[in-house]
Design a protein around this motif. Structure first.
Motif, PDB file in Angstrom:
ATOM      1  N   GLY A  21      44.760  61.306  44.211  1.00  0.00           N
ATOM      2  CA  GLY A  21      44.379  61.246  45.637  1.00  0.00           C
ATOM      3  C   GLY A  21      43.243  60.283  45.989  1.00  0.00           C
ATOM      4  N   LEU A  22      42.212  60.572  45.428  1.00  0.00           N
ATOM      5  CA  LEU A  22      40.908  59.980  45.878  1.00  0.00           C
ATOM      6  C   LEU A  22      40.931  58.398  45.484  1.00  0.00           C
ATOM      7  N   ALA A  23      41.768  58.155  44.252  1.00  0.00           N
ATOM      8  CA  ALA A  23      41.815  56.920  43.721  1.00  0.00           C
ATOM      9  C   ALA A  23      42.423  55.852  44.466  1.00  0.00           C
ATOM     10  N   MET A  24      43.299  56.231  45.502  1.00  0.00           N
ATOM     11  CA  MET A  24      44.062  55.310  46.195  1.00  0.00           C
ATOM     12  C   MET A  24      43.223  54.399  46.995  1.00  0.00           C
ATOM     13  N   ASP A  25      42.191  54.464  47.552  1.00  0.00           N
ATOM     14  CA  ASP A  25      41.473  53.615  48.124  1.00  0.00           C
ATOM     15  C   ASP A  25      40.925  52.379  47.038  1.00  0.00           C
ATOM     16  N   ALA A  26      40.309  53.062  46.028  1.00  0.00           N
ATOM     17  CA  ALA A  26      39.988  52.192  44.997  1.00  0.00           C
ATOM     18  C   ALA A  26      41.230  51.332  44.394  1.00  0.00           C
ATOM     19  N   PHE A  27      42.397  51.907  44.401  1.00  0.00           N
ATOM     20  CA  PHE A  27      43.540  51.275  43.823  1.00  0.00           C
ATOM     21  C   PHE A  27      43.794  49.949  44.874  1.00  0.00           C
ATOM     22  N   SER A  28      43.715  50.456  46.021  1.00  0.00           N
ATOM     23  CA  SER A  28      44.046  49.190  47.146  1.00  0.00           C
ATOM     24  C   SER A  28      42.814  48.119  46.763  1.00  0.00           C
ATOM     25  N   VAL A  29      41.863  48.417  46.651  1.00  0.00           N
ATOM     26  CA  VAL A  29      40.516  47.159  46.488  1.00  0.00           C
ATOM     27  C   VAL A  29      41.024  46.760  45.217  1.00  0.00           C
ATOM     28  N   SER A  30      41.322  47.350  44.062  1.00  0.00           N
ATOM     29  CA  SER A  30      41.739  46.640  42.914  1.00  0.00           C
ATOM     30  C   SER A  30      42.584  45.614  43.082  1.00  0.00           C
ATOM     31  N   LEU A  31      43.585  46.062  43.797  1.00  0.00           N
ATOM     32  CA  LEU A  31      44.797  45.147  44.133  1.00  0.00           C
ATOM     33  C   LEU A  31      44.479  43.898  44.752  1.00  0.00           C
ATOM     34  N   ALA A  32      43.400  44.088  45.656  1.00  0.00           N
ATOM     35  CA  ALA A  32      42.637  42.752  46.179  1.00  0.00           C
ATOM     36  C   ALA A  32      41.880  42.013  45.354  1.00  0.00           C
ATOM     37  N   ASN A  33      41.286  42.743  44.341  1.00  0.00           N
ATOM     38  CA  ASN A  33      40.124  41.978  43.420  1.00  0.00           C
ATOM     39  C   ASN A  33      41.186  41.450  42.571  1.00  0.00           C
ATOM     40  N   GLY A  34      42.369  41.819  41.973  1.00  0.00           N
ATOM     41  CA  GLY A  34      43.126  41.257  41.106  1.00  0.00           C
ATOM     42  C   GLY A  34      43.781  39.789  41.646  1.00  0.00           C
ATOM     43  N   LEU A  35      44.226  39.966  43.173  1.00  0.00           N
ATOM     44  CA  LEU A  35      44.923  38.937  43.620  1.00  0.00           C
ATOM     45  C   LEU A  35      43.771  37.884  43.724  1.00  0.00           C
ATOM     46  N   ASN A  36      42.423  38.327  44.200  1.00  0.00           N
ATOM     47  CA  ASN A  36      41.397  37.036  44.379  1.00  0.00           C
ATOM     48  C   ASN A  36      41.001  36.642  42.913  1.00  0.00           C
ATOM     49  N   GLU A  37      41.316  37.206  41.818  1.00  0.00           N
ATOM     50  CA  GLU A  37      40.869  36.534  40.433  1.00  0.00           C
ATOM     51  C   GLU A  37      42.037  37.052  39.554  1.00  0.00           C
ATOM     52  N   PRO A  38      42.840  36.138  39.772  1.00  0.00           N
ATOM     53  CA  PRO A  38      44.104  36.272  38.851  1.00  0.00           C
ATOM     54  C   PRO A  38      43.776  35.772  37.391  1.00  0.00           C
ATOM     55  N   GLU A  39      42.767  35.247  37.223  1.00  0.00           N
ATOM     56  CA  GLU A  39      42.571  34.936  35.812  1.00  0.00           C
ATOM     57  C   GLU A  39      41.537  35.913  35.075  1.00  0.00           C
ATOM     58  N   MET A  40      41.444  37.057  35.686  1.00  0.00           N
ATOM     59  CA  MET A  40      40.219  38.098  35.192  1.00  0.00           C
ATOM     60  C   MET A  40      40.741  38.740  33.720  1.00  0.00           C
ATOM     61  N   LYS A  41      39.766  38.433  32.856  1.00  0.00           N
ATOM     62  CA  LYS A  41      39.983  38.852  31.479  1.00  0.00           C
ATOM     63  C   LYS A  41      39.947  40.522  31.470  1.00  0.00           C
ATOM     64  N   GLY A  42      40.460  40.959  30.227  1.00  0.00           N
ATOM     65  CA  GLY A  42      40.484  42.188  29.956  1.00  0.00           C
ATOM     66  C   GLY A  42      38.858  43.054  30.087  1.00  0.00           C
ATOM     67  N   GLY A  43      38.137  42.399  29.427  1.00  0.00           N
ATOM     68  CA  GLY A  43      36.650  43.052  29.352  1.00  0.00           C
ATOM     69  C   GLY A  43      36.154  43.174  30.983  1.00  0.00           C
ATOM     70  N   ARG A  44      36.493  42.216  31.892  1.00  0.00           N
ATOM     71  CA  ARG A  44      35.913  42.391  33.136  1.00  0.00           C
ATOM     72  C   ARG A  44      36.737  43.369  33.916  1.00  0.00           C
ATOM     73  N   MET A  45      38.071  43.351  33.555  1.00  0.00           N
ATOM     74  CA  MET A  45      38.967  44.298  34.199  1.00  0.00           C
ATOM     75  C   MET A  45      38.343  45.898  34.006  1.00  0.00           C
ATOM     76  N   LEU A  46      37.994  46.084  32.841  1.00  0.00           N
ATOM     77  CA  LEU A  46      37.632  47.127  32.541  1.00  0.00           C
ATOM     78  C   LEU A  46      36.130  47.557  33.208  1.00  0.00           C
TER      79      LEU A  46
END
Length: 201
Positions: free
Chosen positions: A18-43
């Motif tokens: 429940g608490l992570a949904m805001d962070a999930f939404s922001v993560s979606l945006a971050n992933g969209l804005n950085e489509p070449e993001m590597k595994g280490g940076r994702m972590l």
């Protein structure tokens, strides 16, 4: 005081979702804005959200626990406080999800840029600040149980944000509104469960 149990683990997982949904939404945006993001940076990005989601409930528990120890009569109000806080947090998340779902049809083109460290810290605080109030909902836990609950919330957030980054890179932010609606419903449900258990059992 409540110790570690399967109920605590289950409730902590649900709180984490429940608490992570805001962070999930922001993560979606971050992933969209950085489509070449590597595994280490994702972590790193997901770990930042997870760390804040771990820290906030623990800080809340420490603050509230001191008061509970001094004022035992306060304990009977904890289920009511938990209900009101989670209704507020869940209701806000639910309304934001409904609003986001309505606005997604605009399909505005966003500038794609790598999120800076400072921005990531701001995102982490902004998406986890509500979790500070969770200290009230776990005030009856002993220290090890509160720590365990906070760790579970952080790990769940980490996993959900990794998924959000991956989905954002591939599909964009179309899931953000639905995720927030689900998160709001879960938080409201947990608030009701804590209240019913505390008042009637």
């Amino acid at each position: 005081m409540i110790g570690i149990s399967m109920t605590l683990v289950f409730n902590s997982i649900l709180l984490g979702v429940g608490l992570a949904m805001d962070a999930f939404s922001v993560s979606l945006a971050n992933g969209l804005n950085e489509p070449e993001m590597k595994g280490g940076r994702m972590l790193l990005v997901a770990g930042t959200f997870g760390a804040f989601q771990f820290a906030m409930p623990m800080i809340g528990w420490i603050c509230v626990h001191a008061a509970v120890q001094k004022f035992q009569a306060f304990q009977k109000y904890i289920p009511w406080i938990a209900l009101l806080l989670l209704l507020y947090i869940g209701g806000k998340t639910l309304l934001e999800g409904i609003r986001d779902a309505r606005e997604k049809s605009e399909d505005k083109e966003t500038e794609k840029k790598k999120v800076a460290f400072g921005e990531l810290m701001v995102q982490g605080v902004a998406t986890a600040i509500d979790a500070l109030s969770v200290g009230f909902t776990i005030a009856e836990y002993n220290g090890s149980a509160a720590f365990c609950s906070s760790i579970i919330i952080g790990i769940v957030t980490l996993a959900i944000c990794l998924a959000g980054l991956a989905l954002g890179k591939k599909f964009g932010t179309r899931l953000a509104g639905k995720a927030s609606i689900l998160g709001g419903v879960i938080l409201i449900g947990i608030g009701l469960e804590i209240w019913i258990s505390g008042v009637f059992f």
